[in-house]
Structure formats: structure tokens, C-alpha cells
Scaffold this active site. Structure first.
Site, PDB file in Angstrom:
ATOM      1  CB  SER A 152      -0.899   0.003   1.078  1.00  0.00           C
ATOM      2  OG  SER A 152       0.004  -0.010   2.336  1.00  0.00           O
TER       3      SER A 152
ATOM      4  CD  GLU B  45      -6.095   1.975  -4.627  1.00  0.00           C
ATOM      5  OE1 GLU B  45      -6.574   3.142  -4.503  1.00  0.00           O
ATOM      6  OE2 GLU B  45      -5.002   1.671  -4.119  1.00  0.00           O
TER       7      GLU B  45
ATOM      8  CG  HIS C  26      -3.755  -1.171  -2.237  1.00  0.00           C
ATOM      9  ND1 HIS C  26      -4.210   0.053  -2.159  1.00  0.00           N
ATOM     10  CD2 HIS C  26      -3.340  -1.708  -0.905  1.00  0.00           C
ATOM     11  CE1 HIS C  26      -3.970   0.213  -0.787  1.00  0.00           C
ATOM     12  NE2 HIS C  26      -3.685  -0.896  -0.133  1.00  0.00           N
TER      13      HIS C  26
ATOM     14  CG  ASN D 164      -4.243   3.910   1.474  1.00  0.00           C
ATOM     15  OD1 ASN D 164      -5.322   4.128   1.789  1.00  0.00           O
ATOM     16  ND2 ASN D 164      -3.346   3.034   1.517  1.00  0.00           N
TER      17      ASN D 164
END
Ligand code: HXC
Length: 628
Positions: A120, A153, A141, A191
Site C-alpha cells: 500500500s 486497485e 492493492h 490512500n
């Protein structure tokens, strides 16, 4: 590059969740970790909660048995990857550890194998760099809990080939995930704004702008969530947020510096105390600050081409379960207000939080962001096109925007020349009809233009040279059913409801319902449905020949993909010829129809695929068709 076998390296919380998702998607999965005990523990993590579901009657025992039979424990890394089409690394978040593993995997896995990282915080390119197959390294991800959270992702590194990214994307979809394609950028898509959103909550607390419970309450209201940033940190562990924010800080600079209070809380090794008074008057200020961070970064993501506008929103709604994504929130609030909230931060931080030009332009023109209501995904190396109606808040009802978006998508489908197309709807509806508020506003001339638009777009579906499958996932009413009838093969979920309720609205079907329905099910049954504005369930629809198959809701997309893949494996020009022969031939008398068929099949004798198909038969091998 179709992926069938998957190996997950790392059987911890994330790894076992990933393995479970792929096993439930029908893949053969091997689970690996440093020892037999660690792998066994990982399998227990999968088995225990599922056994509970079986005991509660929420899952048939047979499904659990089938899922477990697809999972193989293998503590030996070499044996674990020997057969893998895709290896997913889900080990400790440490660059050196991951790089050592990738170098090892590169030596052990077959040349064709795709290597994926679940990182991540690191760049995919830094892991690809230690291998000799950078074109076959991707980021996958997953979001916690990986077995349940639908968001995935799919990260394309600078050296990742499009074919590798496409194969990983298709595998993720088959594992039941909603995939979002992102570039190899810090924090990828979600994120990048989610972690600073948490950090900003901590900054507000540092500044004494509001009490913690006030920030928590304001965040919940503004983003439509059940847990605010502090409660979330308590659940996931406060150090994870600090780690993620520190990584962004290193990569992106001053604005991303972790809040002092966040660092202090980690040093204290304590959770946040959520108790205390909520100061209602301060909530708007808090909400504006949190929104400002999210809006600004979302615009940066799109301007930097990390992710599309729609996928940024999907990341927020699917992965974080926010009520709306940043761009939809900006549209609701108005671009001018969104600009003011971002500008307040940009004025304070200068270059470290630059004002996004696109937002300034939208505000100057007082323009909403265009969130496409219809999306196109190309699967299986471009052989399949998946078109999704994405206006779930109005059950995908067909307003003019949806029809124009569909028209644009169909133009791209025509250019991409897939071998089969699948259309489906996001949420609980396929399409609940033409948009009633739009129709309410029309007079005769308006209705003429609107039905002309609808019919033109539906004709464009019917005229696609390849077969069109309709994955009817829920309501297909009025214009929604009429649109489905423009396809070749209709498959319905057991939950689907199909009907033409128009006469209950004072009109009758106008997107081809009175024409295509009788051609499909016969005039009597069609009149029964149209005159009474009748809606039928999936089973009845199958019985009267309205749909060609009924499938359990979870299996609908897999079923359609399987049918589409079977079609795509055949000679595309032959399939297209068969489609026109049937569609045009059955619109004329038998004699004329037979002439249409005869001419169509004769022309196929000029194609390379005819030679290939017949040579393959004679040479007892599988044919490789080119569509030429
Ligand atoms: C615009 C629609 C819509 C439609 C649903 N919505 N159908 N908006 N046009 N056709 C909106 C609702 O207003 C609501 O918005 C949201 O979607 C969720 O719908 P609900 O009604 O709350 O959901 P539910 O209670 O589950 O009921 C589902 C439903 C019902 C049975 C499908 O929505 C329904 O009857 N819809 C209308 C179906 C219909 O008559 N279609 C035919 C249209 S005529 P809010 O904002 O309240 O949450 C047609 C003519 C074509 O298609 C030819 C043109 C000439």
C-alpha cells in the site's frame, strides 16, 4: 493471458483474505508462508468464519467444501509457485523484505507468471526493478478485510505491459472485486486522499479547532459514514495511519507531514478517547476543512492522471463506504463552494497544496464535474467489452445524459471491435426505465426528440456486429427492458423483475417495446404484458421465452462471461454473419432469408478464419481465429 491458478505468498490477515477471494471466484489457489504452521493458521482464518456462516444457514456446506477444495497449502515456495499464472505477495510491509521475495519469485516462477504486490506504500516499479520481468509485475492493492471489501486497485507500473494490467484486472473482477485502475503513484488512488483526511482530523485537534467528538461527528455527517477518523484508527491500529502518512510525506512533501498529535498518540501506544461533548456550532468548520483536503487531492489525482474521476469516486464509495465520492460531493455542494474550501488550504500551504486548475475552471464556469453514467471496460485482451450503467441512485433510469453517455460508449465499442459485449447495471437495477422526471417535462415535440434519441441509441446496440449479452441483474422496466430487447441474449438474475409499466404512466412503450417484444415472445404474451403494464419475475420470464437463462445473482456475471468467452473463442466473422443472417433473415420471408444466409456464408469462404478453422480440424488442434 487468462489467469486460472493463483498463489498467495503470506498467509496473514491480508494474504488469507486474498486467497479466500480468489478461491470463491473459482480460481485454484495455493497459500504459502514461511512454515507449515503459518500456512495452516492462514487456512484456519478462512475456514473458521465460513463454518460459522454455514452453521447460521447463510452458506451451503457444499459451497464451503468446494471453496476449500480449491485451496492448497504449500509452505515450500518453489513448489507453491511452480504452476501459478499469478503470484500475489502479501508479506510484511517492508521494502527490503518485499524486494528479496520478488527477486526469489522471479527465479522460481515460470516465465509467463504475473507477479503482483499487495503493497500500500511502496512503488510497484521498486519491486519490478529487482526482477527480469518488469513488464509482468503489477500492483494489486486490496482493502481490509480483503475477502469482503470489494475494492481492488490495479496498479500499472511504468514498465508493466497493458496485457499484464488487463489480465490482473480481469482476474480481480472474476474474484468478485470492483477494480479501479491506477498509476504507480504515492498512495495510489484511495490512500492518497483517505490518509490525509485522517491526518487533517488530527491537525484540527492539534490546533484546538474542535473537540475530538466534534471532529468525529462532523466527519460522519459530512461523509455519510458510520465511523469517524478517530474510531477508524482505533479499529485498524493508530500506528498504521502514522506509517501511511509518513510514507506520503516522504514522497509528496510538506502538506503530507504527519500531525504532531498523531505521532504523540502512537508514542503513547494508546487508542483515542472518543468520549466527550460535541460542539455543534463548530461542525461546519471541521467539515469544510476535511472536504477541502479530499477535494483538492482528488483533483490532483485526476490532473496527474493517476486515476479517472469516476474511479476516484468509486474508490471512496466502494472501498471506504462513503455515501458519495469526492467529485459527486463537489457536484452536490457546487464548484464555487468546493473551490472556496480547497482555496482556504491552498492559501495556507502555498505550493505544498497547489490549487488544482481544473477545479478553478469548473468554479469559474459554475460547471459540474462530468461523472460518466455509463462505463466501458475491455476484458480478455480486448475480446470482450463490459458496459455498465452507473446511475444507481436513480436505478440507472435513462435520462438524456445516460443516453448520450451510452452513445459515446457504443462508439468506443465499435472502434474496439470486441467479439462479444455484455451490458449490465450497477446496484439493484439493470435499468428501471426511461427517466420519469425527464419525460414529465416533455410535450409532443420533446417526446419525439427524446424517443428518437432513445431509439437511435438502442438501434446502435442492435446493430453491433458481435453478439450482445444482457446481464439483467435487477429491475428491467419500461425503457430498461426495451434496451435489453435490443440485445441478442438475455440472462436474468433470479432477483430480476421485467416489465413494461408504461400504460400506468399514461403512455405506452416508446423505445421499441411494442415491436421487439412480440417478435421475441409472440404477440399474445406481449399484449398481456403491455396492456396490463405487467411485471414478471425471472422464472416466468424464462418460461415465456423473454429471457434465455436465469442464474443465481452472484453467478450472473460469471455465467455471462462464460457464454461471451465461448462466443469469443469462435471465428468472429462467422458469428457476425450468423447474427445478421438471423436478424435480417427473420425480418423477411423464408425464401429471402435463405438467400441472405447463402450469400453471407459464401462470403466467409474468402476469410483466413475459414482456412484456419478447417485446417485446425484436419490437423486435430485448436483453431486460433484472427477475425480476418
Ligand atoms: C427516474 C427513478 C426511476 C425512473 C426509480 N427511480 N425509477 N427515477 N426514472 N424510471 C428513482 C426513484 O425515484 C428513487 O429516487 C430511486 O430511483 C430508488 O427508487 P425507489 O422507488 O425508492 O426504489 P424501490 O422502492 O425499490 O422501487 C423500485 C421500482 C420503482 C419498483 C423499480 O422505483 C419504480 O416503480 N420505478 C419506476 C419504474 C417505471 O415506471 N419505469 C418505466 C418508465 S416509462 P429517490 O431520489 O426518491 O431516492 C419508460 C418509457 C420508455 O421507460 C419509453 C419512452 C417514451
Amino acid at each position: 493471458m487468462a489467469i486460472q491458478t493463483v498463489t498467495v505468498v503470506g498467509a496473514g490477515n491480508m494474504g488469507s483474505g486474498i486467497a479466500q477471494a480468489f478461491a470463491s471466484g473459482g480460481f485454484k489457489v495455493t497459500l504459502n508462508d514461511v512454515s507449515a504452521e503459518a500456512v495452516a493458521k492462514g487456512l484456519e482464518r478462512i475456514r473458521k468464519p465460513l463454518e460459522k456462516r454455514v452453521a447460521e444457514g447463510k452458506m451451503p456446506q457444499a459451497d464451503l467444501d468446494a471453496l476449500l477444495s480449491r485451496l492448497t497449502p504449500q509452505p515450500d515456495l518453489k513448489a507453491a509457485v511452480a504452476d501459478a499464472d499469478l503470484v500475489i505477495e502479501a508479506v510484511f510491509e517492508d521494502l527490503k523484505v518485499k524486494q528479496e521475495l520478488f527477486a526469489k519469485l522471479d527465479g522460481l516462477a515460470p516465465a509467463k507468471t504475473l507477479l503482483a504486490t499487495n503493497t500500500s506504500s511502496f512503488y510497484v516499479k521498486d519491486l519490478a526493478a529487482v526482477t527480469k520481468r518488469a513488464d509482468r509485475v503489477v500492483g494489486l492493492h486490496f482493502f481490509f478485510p480483503a475477502a469482503v471489501n470489494k475494492l481492488l486497485e490495479v496498479v500499472k507500473g511504468p514498465a508493466t505491459s497493458q496485457a499484464s494490467a488487463d489480465a490482473a484486472y480481469a482476474a480481480g473482477k472474476k474474484a468478485g472485486k470492483s477494480c479501479v485502475a491506477t498509476a504507480d503513484a504515492p498512495g495510489f488512488a484511495v490512500n492518497r486522499f483517505f490518509v490525509p483526511w485522517i491526518n487533517e482530523a488530527c491537525r484540527l485537534l492539534d490546533e484546538g479547532a474542535a473537540t475530538l467528538p466534534t471532529i468525529e461527528a462532523a466527519a460522519k455527517e459530512a461523509f455519510g459514514i458510520t465511523m469517524g477518523p478517530f474510531e477508524l484508527m482505533n479499529v485498524t491500529g493508530v500506528p498504521i495511519s502514522l506509517h501511511a502518512q509518513s510514507t506520503l510525506h516522504k514522497q509528496l512533501g510538506a502538506f503530507y507531514e504527519p500531525a504532531k498529535g498523531l505521532k504523540a498518540q502512537v508514542d503513547k501506544k494508546a487508542n483515542w478517547d472518543l468520549a466527550g461533548p460535541v460542539e455543534d456550532a463548530k461542525k461546519p468548520l471541521v467539515a469544510a476543512r476535511l472536504r477541502g483536503v479530499v477535494f483538492g487531492i482528488a483533483c490532483h489525482l485526476v490532473e496527474e492522471k493517476v486515476c479517472t474521476l469516476r474511479d476516484t469516486d468509486r474508490g471512496a464509495t466502494i472501498g471506504l463506504r462513503w455515501a458519495a465520492g469526492p467529485f459527486a460531493m463537489m457536484n452536490k455542494l457546487g464548484a464555487k463552494q468546493a473551490l472556496a474550501e480547497v482555496k482556504a488550504l491552498s492559501d495556507k500551504w502555498g505550493k505544498a497544496f497547489a490549487m488544482p486548475m481544473t477545479l478553478a475552471e469548473h468554479a469559474a464556469a459554475n460547471k459540474a464535474w462530468h461523472l460518466p453514467t455509463v462505463t466501458l471496460e475491455m476484458l480478455d485482451g480486448g475480446h470482450l467489452a463490459l458496459v455498465t450503467f452507473d446511475r444507481p441512485e436513480a436505478l440507472n433510469a435513462l435520462n438524456e445524459t445516460v443516453l448520450h453517455d451510452l452513445d459515446a460508449v457504443l462508439a468506443n465499442v465499435e472502434k474496439a471491435k470486441p467479439r462479444a459485449v455484455i451490458l449490465t447495471g450497477e446496484g439493484k437495477a439493470f435499468i428501471a426505465g426511461a427517466d420519469i422526471p425527464t419525460m414529465r417535462a416533455h410535450d409532443v415535440a420533446g417526446a419525439r426528440a427524446y424517443t428518437a434519441l432513445g431509439n437511435r441509441v438502442l438501434d446502435r446496440i442492435a446493430a453491433l456486429p458481435c453478439p450482445v449479452l444482457m446481464a439483467i441483474n435487477g429491475f428491467a422496466l419500461g425503457g430498461g427492458l426495451e434496451l435489453a430487447l435490443a440485445g441478442d441474449l438475455l440472462y436474468a438474475s433470479e432477483k430480476a423483475q421485467l416489465g413494461l409499466p408504461e400504460v400506468g404512466l399514461g403512455i405506452h412503450p416508446g423505445f421499441g417495446g411494442t415491436q421487439r417484444l412480440p417478435r421475441r415472445i409472440g404477440i399474445g404474451k406481449a399484449k398481456e404484458i403491455v396492456y396490463a403494464g405487467k411485471t414478471v419475475g425471472a422464472k416466468e420470464a424464462l418460461a415465456i421465452g423473454l429471457v434465455d437463462g436465469v442464474v443465481a445473482p452472484d453467478a450472473l456475471m460469471d455465467h455471462c462471461l462464460a457464454v461471451a468467452r465461448a462466443i469469443a473463442s469462435k471465428a468472429p466473422l462467422a458469428v457476425a454473419g450468423a447474427k445478421t443472417s438471423m436478424d435480417h433473415g427473420t425480418e423477411t420471408g423464408l425464401a429471402a432469408g435463405l438467400r441472405i444466409e447463402q450469400e453471407s456464408v459464401a462470403l466467409l469462404f474468402a476469410t483466413k478464419d475459414k482456412d484456419e478453422g478447417m485446417d485446425a480440424f484436419l490437423q486435430k488442434r485448436a483453431a486460433q481465429f484472427q477475425g480476418r
